[in-house]
Scaffold this motif. Structure first.
Motif, mmCIF file in Angstrom:
data_model
loop_
_atom_site.group_PDB
_atom_site.id
_atom_site.type_symbol
_atom_site.label_atom_id
_atom_site.label_comp_id
_atom_site.label_asym_id
_atom_site.label_seq_id
_atom_site.Cartn_x
_atom_site.Cartn_y
_atom_site.Cartn_z
ATOM 1 N N LYS A 313 55.200 22.813 5.047
ATOM 2 C CA LYS A 313 54.285 22.555 3.941
ATOM 3 C C LYS A 313 52.947 22.016 4.419
ATOM 4 N N SER A 314 52.672 22.167 5.700
ATOM 5 C CA SER A 314 51.411 21.674 6.230
ATOM 6 C C SER A 314 50.264 22.603 5.829
ATOM 7 N N ALA A 315 49.056 22.025 5.814
ATOM 8 C CA ALA A 315 47.877 22.814 5.453
ATOM 9 C C ALA A 315 47.516 23.771 6.576
ATOM 10 N N GLY A 316 46.928 24.881 6.207
ATOM 11 C CA GLY A 316 46.529 25.874 7.197
ATOM 12 C C GLY A 316 47.440 27.087 7.196
ATOM 13 N N VAL A 317 47.133 28.006 8.098
ATOM 14 C CA VAL A 317 47.867 29.263 8.187
ATOM 15 C C VAL A 317 49.057 29.077 9.119
ATOM 16 N N THR A 318 50.230 29.516 8.687
ATOM 17 C CA THR A 318 51.437 29.464 9.511
ATOM 18 C C THR A 318 52.101 30.828 9.505
ATOM 19 N N LEU A 319 52.850 31.104 10.552
ATOM 20 C CA LEU A 319 53.584 32.364 10.665
ATOM 21 C C LEU A 319 54.923 32.239 9.956
ATOM 22 N N ARG A 320 55.315 33.313 9.294
ATOM 23 C CA ARG A 320 56.606 33.319 8.609
ATOM 24 C C ARG A 320 57.751 33.314 9.608
ATOM 25 N N SER A 321 57.508 33.830 10.806
ATOM 26 C CA SER A 321 58.572 33.856 11.811
ATOM 27 C C SER A 321 58.941 32.456 12.289
ATOM 28 N N GLN A 322 58.078 31.453 12.070
ATOM 29 C CA GLN A 322 58.420 30.099 12.466
ATOM 30 C C GLN A 322 59.560 29.531 11.635
ATOM 31 N N ARG A 323 59.709 30.032 10.433
ATOM 32 C CA ARG A 323 60.805 29.559 9.588
ATOM 33 C C ARG A 323 62.156 30.017 10.092
ATOM 34 N N MET A 324 62.208 31.030 10.969
ATOM 35 C CA MET A 324 63.478 31.509 11.505
ATOM 36 C C MET A 324 63.898 30.771 12.772
ATOM 37 N N LYS A 325 63.034 29.872 13.294
ATOM 38 C CA LYS A 325 63.405 29.143 14.490
ATOM 39 C C LYS A 325 64.468 28.109 14.152
ATOM 40 N N LEU A 326 65.508 28.049 14.987
ATOM 41 C CA LEU A 326 66.574 27.087 14.765
ATOM 42 C C LEU A 326 66.085 25.686 15.093
ATOM 43 N N PRO A 327 66.431 24.679 14.285
ATOM 44 C CA PRO A 327 65.988 23.313 14.581
ATOM 45 C C PRO A 327 66.663 22.763 15.828
ATOM 46 N N SER A 328 66.092 21.683 16.329
ATOM 47 C CA SER A 328 66.616 21.084 17.562
ATOM 48 C C SER A 328 67.963 20.406 17.361
ATOM 49 N N SER A 329 68.354 20.133 16.091
ATOM 50 C CA SER A 329 69.635 19.483 15.839
ATOM 51 C C SER A 329 70.818 20.398 16.135
ATOM 52 N N VAL A 330 70.605 21.722 16.137
ATOM 53 C CA VAL A 330 71.680 22.667 16.431
ATOM 54 C C VAL A 330 71.906 22.682 17.948
ATOM 55 N N GLY A 331 73.152 22.502 18.354
ATOM 56 C CA GLY A 331 73.464 22.461 19.777
ATOM 57 C C GLY A 331 73.448 23.832 20.424
ATOM 58 N N GLN A 332 73.525 23.836 21.755
ATOM 59 C CA GLN A 332 73.498 25.089 22.508
ATOM 60 C C GLN A 332 74.774 25.902 22.278
ATOM 61 N N LYS A 333 75.911 25.219 22.120
ATOM 62 C CA LYS A 333 77.164 25.946 21.881
ATOM 63 C C LYS A 333 77.113 26.713 20.561
ATOM 64 N N LYS A 334 76.588 26.067 19.543
ATOM 65 C CA LYS A 334 76.475 26.734 18.236
ATOM 66 C C LYS A 334 75.502 27.908 18.313
#
Length: 470
Positions: A313-334
């Protein structure tokens, strides 16, 4: 060594097209003319069957070696060197000139081009004279009279200002202090600018606001006094001032740190207050939604684990593909498990990030993480169940049971094939109690009540066997 053009000039022979005075165009366009000549004279054809790039590497029109690095050979903004051609130079003449800034009629001589003969001195435009106002006797008596200044002294001041172009340091040096009172530079400037302000105010047209001249003599005196004090400081005073400046910087940095910590603490307090208010609102909403009869209540479903993707929700232009990046809370095994399942199902790991695909792809991976966690929980439950089963079998064997009876679907007691009804299957409480006793026994408590009973039963059975043997 003399060139051919010089020889022709000495012998007064007719030259070619290069005769005549040299102009600025000859210097500027000399390279273009040479380039045209070289392109006209040096023209070599590329051999048949050879590519143009290969031929450019082997040979150039100027017969230069091929460059190892890209370079710029154009002149650009570099200083252009003098390129002397075969034309005659423009003649110069030693001629006299006068400077209009001087009033003594001095005549000087210098070299100038013949075409500039009779023109004005070119540096005369830099002679700027200051317009010093002139007042009449009537204006002085009506508006400019001052008890501390006489008219003769005022006339002397304005004459010096006009002679030295308002350079008041020079005016103060040339001021006649013997004939008139001893004045400071600030006194002279104050008198001059007061007269200029009064004259502009008097001579201004009606209905207009003139631009007044204001000079604060007191401020100028205090400024010079402060400069003198600053200049006359001792080394100890300079060191003390530097020490005080360092302490002041430290205090300012500490103040900034305290303000920053206070802001962070205030943010935490406001965040905690908002969280508590949200929880209270949720509790009130859940209490209102609860039905009156508890029998109709449905079991609450626990929150699904899944993946919580961050909201951009930050101001400015963002790429829609950034929403598909997995957060850092998800482990490597998952992450590896998700990639493995997607590759098995032949699903693209980086699909086209349209709005609908991004939402569905994130939901799919969240469901896969939930399935992965449920599988892990299911495996843990099966492992614990297997451990309990093995422990139960060990308890039955230790208790003297010959085998493991089968529990009928209806429950209750057990019936042997062709015999009377066997005793009922032990309940879960009995199993837990026996398991606890067995665990205590195994861990290393030899004097527990259960161990004593087993030892007594074992000793009695051995004595009975000894009696039966003869």
């Amino acid at each position: 060594m003399a060139a051919g053009a010089d020889v022709r000039d000495i012998l007064e022979l007719a030259g070619g097209d290069n005769d005549g005075p040299i102009s600025k165009k000859d210097f500027i366009n000399s390279e273009k003319k040479k380039a045209k000549k070289t392109t006209e004279t040096l023209t070599f054809k590329r051999p048949e069957g050879m590519h143009r790039e290969v031929y450019a590497l082997l040979y150039s029109d100027k017969k230069d070696a091929p460059p190892l690095l890209p370079s710029d050979t154009t002149q650009g903004y570099r200083t252009v060197k003098a390129k002397l051609g075969c034309k005659r130079v423009r003649p110069w003449k030693w001629m006299p000139f006068t400077n209009p800034a001087r009033r003594d009629g001095a005549v000087f001589h210098h070299w100038r081009r013949m075409a500039e003969e009779g023109k004005d001195y070119p540096f005369a435009r830099f002679n700027k004279a200051v317009q010093v106002p002139v007042y009449s006797e009537q204006e002085y008596q009506m508006y400019l009279h001052d008890d501390g200044w006489t008219k003769a002294e005022t006339d002397h001041l304005f004459d010096l200002c006009k002679r030295f172009d308002l350079r008041f340091i020079v005016v103060h040096d040339r001021y006649d202090h013997q004939q008139y009172r001893k004045r400071s530079t600030e006194d002279l400037k104050e008198r001059y600018y007061n007269i200029c302000g009064k004259l502009t105010k008097v001579r201004a047209a009606t209905g207009t606001e003139p631009k007044m001249y204001v000079f604060d003599a007191g401020h100028e005196r205090r400024r010079k006094e402060q400069l003198e004090r600053l200049f006359n400081r001792t080394p100890d005073q300079v060191a003390e001032e530097e020490y005080l400046m360092q302490e002041l910087r430290k205090m300012e940095s500490r103040k900034k740190d305290r303000e920053k910590k206070a802001q962070d603490l205030q943010k935490l307090i406001t965040a905690a207050d908002t969280n508590t208010e949200m929880r209270r609102a949720e509790r009130k909403a859940t209490k209102k939604k609860l039905p009156l009869k508890r029998e109709m209540e449905k079991p609450t479903v626990p929150e699904t684990a899944g993946i919580k993707f961050p909201d951009f929700k930050s101001a400015g232009v963002t790429l829609r593909s950034q929403r598909m990046k997995l957060p850092s809370s998800v482990g490597q095994k998952k992450i590896k498990a998700i990639d493995q399942i997607l590759t098995e199902r032949e699903v693209d790991l980086n699909p086209m990030p349209t709005e609908e695909i991004v939402q569905m792809f994130n939901e799919l991976r969240s469901d896969l993480v939930l399935v992965y966690e449920l599988k892990q929980a299911h495996g843990n439950c099966e492992y614990e169940q297997q451990m309990l089963r093995h422990r139960y079998e060990a308890l039955l064997k230790a208790g003297g049971g010959g085998g493991i009876p089968v529990v009928p679907p209806g429950g209750g007691g057990l019936e042997a094939p062709g015999g009377p009804e066997m005793p009922a299957w032990p309940g879960p409480d009995d199993i837990k109690g026996e398991a606890k006793e067995q665990i205590i026994d195994v861990v290393g408590a030899p004097l527990t009540p259960n161990s004593r009973k087993r030892r007594e039963s074992a000793s009695s059975s051995s004595s009975i066997k000894k009696v039966k043997k003869p």
